[in-house]
Write an enzyme that holds these catalytic residues in place. Structure first.
Site, PDB file in Angstrom:
ATOM      1  N   LYS A 103     -21.235  26.443  27.352  1.00  0.00           N
ATOM      2  CA  LYS A 103     -21.802  25.239  27.976  1.00  0.00           C
ATOM      3  C   LYS A 103     -22.651  24.553  26.909  1.00  0.00           C
ATOM      4  CE  LYS A 103     -22.654  22.610  31.614  1.00  0.00           C
ATOM      5  NZ  LYS A 103     -21.626  21.792  32.287  1.00  0.00           N
ATOM      6  N   ASP A 141     -13.919  37.103  38.219  1.00  0.00           N
ATOM      7  CA  ASP A 141     -13.662  37.190  39.664  1.00  0.00           C
ATOM      8  C   ASP A 141     -12.711  36.072  40.079  1.00  0.00           C
ATOM      9  OD1 ASP A 141     -15.253  39.412  40.140  1.00  0.00           O
ATOM     10  OD2 ASP A 141     -16.249  38.526  41.868  1.00  0.00           O
TER      11      ASP A 141
HETATM   12 MG    MG Z   1     -18.664  40.758  38.798  1.00  0.00          MG
END
Ligand code: MG
Ligand code: IPM
Length: 356
Positions: free
Chosen positions: A190, A251
């Site tokens: 970022k 995830d």
């Molecule tokens: Mg995790």
């Protein structure tokens, strides 16, 4: 070969899936003529209950002198009180730090027979093969943090802190890994906002140019990466990023494959034992029911064989057995898309059958 493997089953479905991983390692030892010695130790919520700490000294000592560590999962609602003195997750973080496991490898690879399990369109996820390198012992997880009184109540802070060396070592590891893959490395940062990301970009750009000129290198901002992972996941090969960005993106990436239950991970340092775990959590709602998917843990065992024991053929044998089981149509509930499913032990049995 002789090797000592520490098992840390942990909480929730951890013990059920680690039991299947152990059976697979035993079968590998038998088939290929190795001697693996296992010892089991507590970590996580159950360790808090029994010993008052999420990572008892004995568990840590056993890990430090082992060749590799296989972990199930830690955590659960029982230990979720925000006011609690300690949390199960603290045990995992301490273990990562104590073993110097700065690199977390998370492969996101789709299986041709499981494309339906993904919530994404089939044509989008076919042939996805990304290897994430998530930095694991720095950043917001380990930087200075605290609370102080504030006129409105309290003020809290967590600090994202990285130095040149912490960035350089994982970038080098990621770039090395890409040599045997598609020779492409993407840095996620970022840098348009964060100073710490600007250091990541500077260090990474320099290393890639000077030490890995043959590897294609590009940079993607983390918010854009969140989009690209679901819009064009096939465009990525090796991705390297800091701790928290990696936590979130992996995830998200797991959904490309459709099930957290399929994804293994390896945490490595520059020397010493590696830590291998499924990336799914403790899944407390299905714990003890015998229906958890053991394949992520079994695939983590393949990574253990490859990265900590240098047993490439054995690793491939385990991965091939898993692929065959999926080709044969066996599914646990999490990947069955509502169709017929089998339990944890049965799935382990099928892997063993195919391994033999
Ligand atoms: Mg995790
Ligand atoms: C992971 C988990 C852990 C993390 C938790 C359990 C501390 O989410 O391994 O991704 O945030 O690193």
């Amino acid at each position: 070969m002789k090797a000592s493997v520490v098992l840390l089953p942990g909480d929730g479905i951890g013990p059920e899936v680690v039991a299947e991983g152990k059976r697979v390692l035993e079968a590998v030892a038998e088939k290929f003529g190795h001697q693996f010695e296992f010892s089991t130790h507590p970590i996580g919520g159950n360790a808090i209950d029994d010993f008052g700490t999420a990572l008892p000294d004995d568990s840590l000592a056993a890990c430090k002198t082992s060749d590799a560590v296989l972990l199930g999962a830690v955590g659960g609602p029982k230990w979720d009180d925000p006011k609690a003195k300690t949390r199960p997750e603290a045990g995992l973080l301490a273990l990562r730090k104590e073993l110097g496991l700065f690199a977390n490898l998370r492969p996101i690879k789709t299986h041709a027979k499981l494309l339906d399990a993904s919530p994404l369109k089939t044509e989008l996820v076919r042939d996805v093969d990304i290897l994430f390198f998530r930095e694991l012992t720095g950043g917001l997880y380990f930087g200075p943090s605290g609370r102080k009184p504030h006129s409105s109540g309290e003020e809290a802070f967590s600090t994202m802190l990285y130095n040149t060396e912490e960035i350089a070592r994982i970038v080098r590891m990621a770039a090395e890994a890409s040599k045997t893959r598609q020779k492409r490395v993407t840095l996620v940062d970022k840098a348009n906002v964060l100073e710490v990301s600007r250091l990541w970009r500077q260090v990474t750009t320099q290393i890639m140019a000077e030490e890995f000129p043959e590897i294609a290198f590009d940079v993607v901002l983390v918010d854009a990466m969140a989009m690209y992972l679901v819009s064009r996941p096939r465009d990525f090969d090796v991705v390297v990023t800091e701790n928290m960005f990696g936590d979130i993106l992996t995830d998200e990436g797991s959904m490309i494959t459709g099930s957290l239950g399929m994804l293994p991970s390896a945490s490595l340092g520059s020397s010493g034992p590696g830590l291998y775990e499924p990336i799914h959590g403790s899944a407390p709602t299905i714990a003890g029911k015998g229906i958890a998917n053991p394949l992520a843990t079994i695939l983590a065992c393949a990574m253990l064989l490859r990265h900590s024991l240098g047993l490439e053929n054995e690793a491939v044998a385990v991965e091939t057995a898993v692929n065959r089981v999926l080709d044969q149509g066996y599914r646990t509930a999490d990947i069955s898309s509502g169709g017929p499913s089998i339990g944890t032990r049965e799935m382990g049995d099928h892997v063993l059958k195919n391994l033999a």
